[in-house]
Every structure is written in C-alpha cells, then in structure tokens.
Motif scaffolding. Structure first.
Motif, mmCIF file in Angstrom:
data_model
loop_
_atom_site.group_PDB
_atom_site.id
_atom_site.type_symbol
_atom_site.label_atom_id
_atom_site.label_comp_id
_atom_site.label_asym_id
_atom_site.label_seq_id
_atom_site.Cartn_x
_atom_site.Cartn_y
_atom_site.Cartn_z
ATOM 1 N N ARG A 72 0.350 -0.839 -0.295
ATOM 2 C CA ARG A 72 -0.391 0.114 0.196
ATOM 3 C C ARG A 72 0.907 1.399 0.362
ATOM 4 N NH1 ARG A 72 -3.239 3.023 4.219
ATOM 5 N NH2 ARG A 72 -1.925 1.196 6.291
ATOM 6 N N ASN A 77 2.539 -11.248 3.249
ATOM 7 C CA ASN A 77 1.929 -11.474 1.835
ATOM 8 C C ASN A 77 2.398 -13.132 2.382
ATOM 9 O OD1 ASN A 77 2.384 -9.506 -0.834
ATOM 10 N ND2 ASN A 77 1.793 -9.357 0.939
ATOM 11 N N ALA A 95 -2.242 -14.068 -0.472
ATOM 12 C CA ALA A 95 -3.276 -12.950 0.026
ATOM 13 C C ALA A 95 -2.650 -11.913 0.906
ATOM 14 C CB ALA A 95 -4.033 -14.203 1.313
ATOM 15 N N TYR A 96 -3.339 -10.503 1.011
ATOM 16 C CA TYR A 96 -2.915 -9.587 1.519
ATOM 17 C C TYR A 96 -3.880 -8.902 2.243
ATOM 18 C CZ TYR A 96 -2.972 -7.437 -2.986
ATOM 19 O OH TYR A 96 -3.077 -6.773 -3.856
ATOM 20 N N GLN A 127 -9.301 -8.353 6.568
ATOM 21 C CA GLN A 127 -10.677 -8.294 6.472
ATOM 22 C C GLN A 127 -11.796 -9.093 6.938
ATOM 23 O OE1 GLN A 127 -13.213 -6.258 5.696
ATOM 24 N NE2 GLN A 127 -13.126 -5.883 3.653
ATOM 25 N N ARG A 143 -14.928 -16.581 -1.356
ATOM 26 C CA ARG A 143 -14.076 -16.427 -1.029
ATOM 27 C C ARG A 143 -13.474 -16.536 0.354
ATOM 28 N NH1 ARG A 143 -10.792 -11.734 -2.188
ATOM 29 N NH2 ARG A 143 -11.450 -12.367 -4.311
ATOM 30 N N ARG A 148 -7.640 -9.496 2.638
ATOM 31 C CA ARG A 148 -8.847 -8.326 2.030
ATOM 32 C C ARG A 148 -8.486 -8.943 0.665
ATOM 33 N NH1 ARG A 148 -9.032 -2.144 3.065
ATOM 34 N NH2 ARG A 148 -10.441 -2.040 1.566
ATOM 35 N N HIS A 149 -7.384 -9.146 0.302
ATOM 36 C CA HIS A 149 -6.882 -8.507 -0.944
ATOM 37 C C HIS A 149 -6.019 -10.441 -1.740
ATOM 38 C CE1 HIS A 149 -7.850 -4.571 -1.731
ATOM 39 N NE2 HIS A 149 -6.903 -4.464 -0.767
ATOM 40 N N GLY A 163 -3.692 -11.985 -4.818
ATOM 41 C CA GLY A 163 -2.943 -11.036 -5.845
ATOM 42 C C GLY A 163 -2.275 -12.400 -6.333
ATOM 43 N N MET A 220 -3.447 0.353 -3.607
ATOM 44 C CA MET A 220 -2.680 -0.950 -3.338
ATOM 45 C C MET A 220 -1.251 -1.074 -4.887
ATOM 46 S SD MET A 220 -4.356 -2.233 -1.286
ATOM 47 C CE MET A 220 -3.270 -3.070 -1.419
#
Lengths: 125, 220
Positions: free
Chosen positions: B11, B36, B56-57, B60, B69, B85-86, B88, B210
């Motif tokens: 971020r 990560n 994942a990073y 949430q 998810r 939350r994310h 990638g 991000m």
C-alpha cells in the motif's frame, strides 16, 4: 495520527541537534556546516527570522540580515544535519507570522519592538 | 512469458523526505508492504498451466467476505482465523521452488536497501483531458489574434488525400486511472519491523492505493 505522520515525526525527533524554539522575529545565530572539498567548517549566520515554513521534516526558516548594506536572506532546512546549532539571541514582539515588511525597511525603521515585560513587578520599575 | 522477479503487494502511504548524513535531501515514497501469505503454488505442470504464487494480503472481517472467497483461505490456518482483503498472483517463468501454501513473505525477505525495485500501481484518474495535458501539445498563443483556440490541438489531417484521420492521432480523451509501472526506483531505507519500504521518487496512484513492488527487472 496516521503512519506517515508518525514517520515524519520520527525523522524530525531523531535528528542529532537539540530542538530550539524559534519564532518569527527572533534574532538567531545559525551554526551551519560548510563543506569545502573534504573539509567541513562551521559558519555562524546571524539575522532575523522572517518566516517559518512548517512542513514536518521539510520545515524551513528564512533568516534575513544586512550584510555590508545589502539585505541577505538565507533559507535553512530545519531538520538538516548541516545545521550544528541554533541559538536564539533575542526575541521581539511581532504581530504577524511572515515579516516580509522588513524587506522595504532599513536602518532605524527596520527595528522590531522588544517583548513587553510581563513579570509582576515590571510596572513598579 | 518473461521472467518476473519476486515481488510483494502493498500500500502506498505517501511521500516525505529523508536527510542523508551530508545534508542531501532524498524525496521518498513510503510503502507499507505487510507480509504476503502464500495461498497456493501454481505450476505449469499442474492443472493451472502456468507458474505463479497466489498470495493474500491485507485484512478483512470475515462477515464482509463471500463464502466463496473465504473458501479460498481454507487450508491456511492463519487466514481462516483472520481473512485477507485481497488476493493477488505473482507469476514466474519457472516453477516457483521452495514455496508452499501457508508461508508468508515479508519485506525483509525480498528487498534490501540500496537495491532497485519496480513499482506497479493505478495512476490517478484525470477524467477527460485535453490534448495539452494528455499529450503535452503546446497549444496556441494567448494573443496575436488567436480566437477561441487556445488549448486546441490544431489540424488532425489533410483533405481528400488520404480522406480520413489517421488511426492513433493524438486527441483529447480519458487520461489516468491506468496500470503504470515505474522502473528502477532505489530503495532508500527499509523498516522491516514495521513493514515499511522507503523508495526514492514517486509512485503511481493516490495515497492508500494498492501497489505491487518487485525487484527491478533491469537491475543487474
């Protein structure tokens, strides 16, 4: 306070030099390191603080002095490691943050008023 | 596909400045690159057909995520506990060796101060921008009889020959909000304890955006 503000505060507080309370109108002596080739020496620059630009680690202040009849202004980065020491020589009463009006005044007109004596027995004296 | 060096998602926190010992000011962007966690290792030989690490990073709350998810976090106890939350993917030319699901990769594992990185992000959207802002056209003079034609691009073609405007002619249009990679930014400082990366220079996107940071592909 978010993380970036925390980081900026650390950069400012971690500097080696002690913190000095400098205000607009102060007469200060700035001990600036001058690097000539591989030698470093300290040059003292004395003048009036006419502006403080507050911006965390990027804070700067402008010092004005008369040097052989010519007005000279130097801008110092407050957090720079090249400033060894700042001394406040005297403080004056000023009513604004930016003392640009000093630029068009010279000699007696360019004097600032001393601070009012606020100690209790000042009136008696 | 070209070799992608190892990188991490993070971020952008914002910009500030550092001082070097000799007083030189270094403009830096502070990036928060939290560890990560590897979700899956994809290989060309396996059913995925390509080499990548799925990571994942971020964090949430579980109730804000769909069950689909949440299902992706199954098998990684730390993420079942506090979901990310994310998600990638970091692609590789060769099968990523030595990695397995559940591992985490931190800033200190990938980067070191003084080395160069490439930073990918989404640039700030500029809306429908004119030709001067978008393509650095010079515009016209403010005076000398110029009439209502100050920021125009001028002619966009000729007459009967060729009879149409060439494809790719630079005109006004949507600008920004696109994927941008800035290459070869020098790492000025690393704060591994707080997962911070201080990168010299600017990085695309707004603060809080991000970003993906990888070892520079052109760094030797």
């Amino acid at each position: 306070m978010n993380l970036i503000q925390t980081i900026e505060r650390e950069i400012v507080t971690n500097r080696e030099r002690a913190d000095v309370d400098v205000r607009p109108g102060d007469t200060v002596r700035v001990h600036a390191k001058i690097i000539e080739g591989d030698k470093a020496r300290i040059q003292v620059y004395e003048g009036t603080v006419i502006r403080i630009h507050r911006n965390g680690p990027g804070t700067t202040f402008t010092v004005r002095k008369m040097s052989s009849g010519v007005g000279v202004e130097r801008i110092f980065p407050a957090s720079s490691p090249n400033i060894a020491k700042i001394e406040v020589v005297s403080r004056y009463k000023v009513r604004r943050a930016r003392l640009y009006f000093l630029r068009r005044l010279t000699g007696k007109a360019a004097r600032l008023k001393p601070l009012r004596d606020t100690t209790r027995d000042a009136a008696a004296r | 596909m070209k070799r992608t060096p190892l990188g991490l998602f993070g971020r952008k926190l914002g910009m500030t400045q550092l001082f070097e010992a000799d007083g030189t000011v270094v403009p830096v962007t502070v990036l928060e690159v939290a560890p990560n966690s590897i979700l899956r290792v994809k290989t060309a030989e396996g059913k995925d057909g390509y080499n990548a690490l799925q990571v994942a990073y971020g964090t949430q709350k579980a109730h804000r995520l769909t069950r689909a998810r949440l299902g992706q976090f199954k098998g990684v106890p730390a993420l079942e506990e506090s979901p990310a939350r994310h998600i990638g993917e970091i692609r590789f030319a060769d099968a990523p060796a030595g990695y397995e699901a559940g591992q985490t990769i931190a800033v200190g594992d990938v980067f070191e101060a003084g080395k160069r990185v490439d930073v990918t992000g989404t640039s700030k959207g500029k809306g429908f921008a004119g030709v001067m802002k978008r393509h650095h056209f010079a515009g016209f003079e403010r005076s000398h009889g110029v009439h209502e034609y100050f920021r125009h691009g001028g002619s966009i073609g000729t007459r009967l020959t060729p009879g149409h405007t060439f494809k790719g002619k630079r005109m006004g249009g949507h600008m920004g909000d696109e994927r941008v990679t800035i290459q070869n930014l020098v790492i000025a400082k690393i704060d591994a304890d707080r997962n911070l990366l201080f990168v010299r220079g600017a990085v695309p996107g707004r603060n809080d955006a991000m970003i993906f940071v990888r070892r520079a592909i052109k760094d030797v």
